[in-house]
Design an enzyme around this catalytic site. Structure first.
Site, PDB file in Angstrom:
ATOM      1  CG  HIS A 133      -2.089   0.877   0.870  1.00 16.66           C
ATOM      2  ND1 HIS A 133      -3.477   0.443   1.682  1.00 16.66           N
ATOM      3  CD2 HIS A 133      -2.433   1.837   0.125  1.00 16.66           C
ATOM      4  CE1 HIS A 133      -4.344   1.413   1.112  1.00 16.66           C
ATOM      5  NE2 HIS A 133      -3.534   2.233   0.368  1.00 16.66           N
ATOM      6  CB  SER A 188      -0.094   8.285  -1.512  1.00 16.95           C
ATOM      7  OG  SER A 188      -0.099   7.959  -0.124  1.00 16.95           O
TER       8      SER A 188
END
Lengths: 333, 333
Positions: free
Chosen positions: B298, B301
């Site tokens: 993950h 970003s």
């Protein structure tokens, strides 16, 4: 009339095989396995061949050429490089050489973009953390596994041929700021360099390329001049946040210097499709211990469609050589 | 006058910290470590706070909010998602909620392209082969480690918001043929979808998306309707040469169905930045045994510049909440 004999050192893709099989006046002798052709098999069957289709892994040297005999008209290589072929031996006998340099541009440019992103965004390190079962123990914090963003970057190309230019076209919508390039004729503007959609400049020195780039992409041929052109001095000039990508040939980069630059945090990361002494890279290779280095086993052109095109092109070159016609790509001996 | 108390659950980037420190009439209580904030520390210090700045990892529930007391005016979350915040508890007390949904579009789109290429070109499998020391024993053949090429692909987007559109813009110069998308309002044309430079169509059914796409990119929010929307049936409809990318939320994809589809060669590969039950993914997870699956922890970003922007935006939202001014991004409670 006796059929002309051709020797093919591999199984080909279906379309390429059909192209070959459709020529009814050939006696095709083809290596039957998916594995590389044995040299002894090639030497045994080369005798009497008018054409030979070889891979990068098949040494087509004086012995093979002499064994084939004086009727040999063409060697078609399924490759961009032709170092595995004894070119002077072909030239002296007026044997033509075909190769496949053009079809792989897109596939290699795609892989280059992938390596840029993997190096910047720590893709290798992140993947390995998950594989090693470390994810549950990684406490999230705002700068965990962060890397530099490509938006706003200056991308420097060492060598600015077809693949480099195709790579630049792909990088533009990522929001890069500027492209700079250095070729074997420093300062000379590459004709095709217009209209990429970002300022693109030919620069005069390798020092400037090292200093100004956030991403350095090595795409020049390996020559005496370019061997180790990316050395300790070059790496020391690079930004600490910059990444180095090599999709050309291993020895353009000094591996020991790169290992040490990564070790000392002189640069942020590296993405390599090629490396000195490949494929003899053991699991304990120093560079593999660097988490910020992504190393791929030379798969730049390993796209199915590309390899199919290369196979078809090799067969076309072979047939053109037998028939005295123009090849798709003929190597100027 | 008593200074207003604010509680910050993390160390911030230098610029964001400066923005906070420049406000002289605040009493700033800040978690001192790089690691996630202890809940006991948050509960201890929340008392009397007018503003709280939290991370995705800090549960900002009824207990924290009640402990803070009636003077609490604002919660600023350093995140896109707000599931860790008890929104009804804030709403009932007229406490404002800030979040940071806009700054990460580029970083996630970059990573999405990287995952597409990694899945098609077998980047994870190739990297692991080198790391495991297998390169010297891999006999080269024309179709070794080859994967499908992105040129000519139809790219299907499940969800077509900001990140999906930014991804499409990046994919165009790779030579994709066509983009199709399905949103929560099937057939409705997304306004911003004009002018990508390739034919871009809103399609009417998820079956069509599965059947027609060479690359499926999952970028929709997780809702009751989208949970397991990529299930065994969807995967069975996909092409054998197609890849599945998930950069949204893990439970949009049925992990067991994906594992089985990869195992049986129903699809070519997968690239995931998210997975069900993350981060509790152990080294023996079934999906990690699939060589054609790339799984990242993950990090969509996780670009330095993006996280710096998110930090600054969080501080701005916090200050705006204290001063009754407009936030950069305020969550409508």
């Amino acid at each position: 009339m006796t059929k002309l004999k051709v020797v093919i050192t591999r199984q080909l893709s279906a379309d390429a095989q059909k192209l070959l099989d459709d020529v009814t006046d050939l006696h095709v002798v083809q290596w039957p396995s998916e594995k590389p052709c044995d040299r002894s098999w090639l030497l045994e069957h080369a005798k009497g061949a008018s054409g030979i289709l070889v891979m990068l892994t098949d040494k087509c040297d004086e012995e093979v050429i002499a064994t084939a005999g004086p009727q040999l008209k063409v060697v078609a290589s399924f490759s961009v490089g032709t170092d595995h072929v004894d070119r002077p031996a072909l030239k002296s006998r007026n044997i033509r050489l075909g190769y496949t340099p053009t079809s792989l541009t897109d596939a290699v440019a795609d892989l280059t973009v992938m390596l840029v992103l993997m190096a910047q965004r720590r893709g290798g390190e992140a993947m390995r953390a998950v594989i090693d079962g470390k994810w549950p123990q990684m406490p999230w914090h705002p700068f965990l596994l962060t890397g530099p963003q490509i938006r706003g970057c200056t991308v420097g190309f060492l060598g600015f041929g077809r693949i480099a230019q195709a790579t630049l076209k792909r990088l533009v919508p990522f929001g890069i700021k500027r492209a700079i390039y250095l070729t074997s004729k420093p300062g000379k503007i590459v004709k095709e360099a217009d209209g990429f959609g970002v300022p693109t400049e030919s620069i005069g020195s390798i020092e400037e390329l090292a200093t100004d780039s956030d991403v350095v992409i090595v795409g020049c041929p390996l020559t005496e001049q370019t061997k180790y052109i990316v050395n300790a001095e070059f790496l020391a000039r690079m930004k600490k946040t910059a990444v180095l990508i090599n999709i050309a040939r291993g020895p353009v980069v000094d591996t020991d210097a790169l290992t040490s630059a990564l070790d000392q945090g002189q640069i942020f990361g590296a993405g390599l499709d090629v490396i000195e002494n490949e494929p003899n890279i053991q699991a304990d290779h120093a560079l593999l211990k660097q988490p910020r280095c992504v190393l791929l086993p030379h798969i730049g052109s390993a796209a199915i469609e590309t390899r199919e095109e290369m196979a078809i092109e090799s067969v076309k070159n072979l047939l053109a050589g037998l028939n005295g016609e123009a090849m798709v790509n003929e190597y100027e001996l």
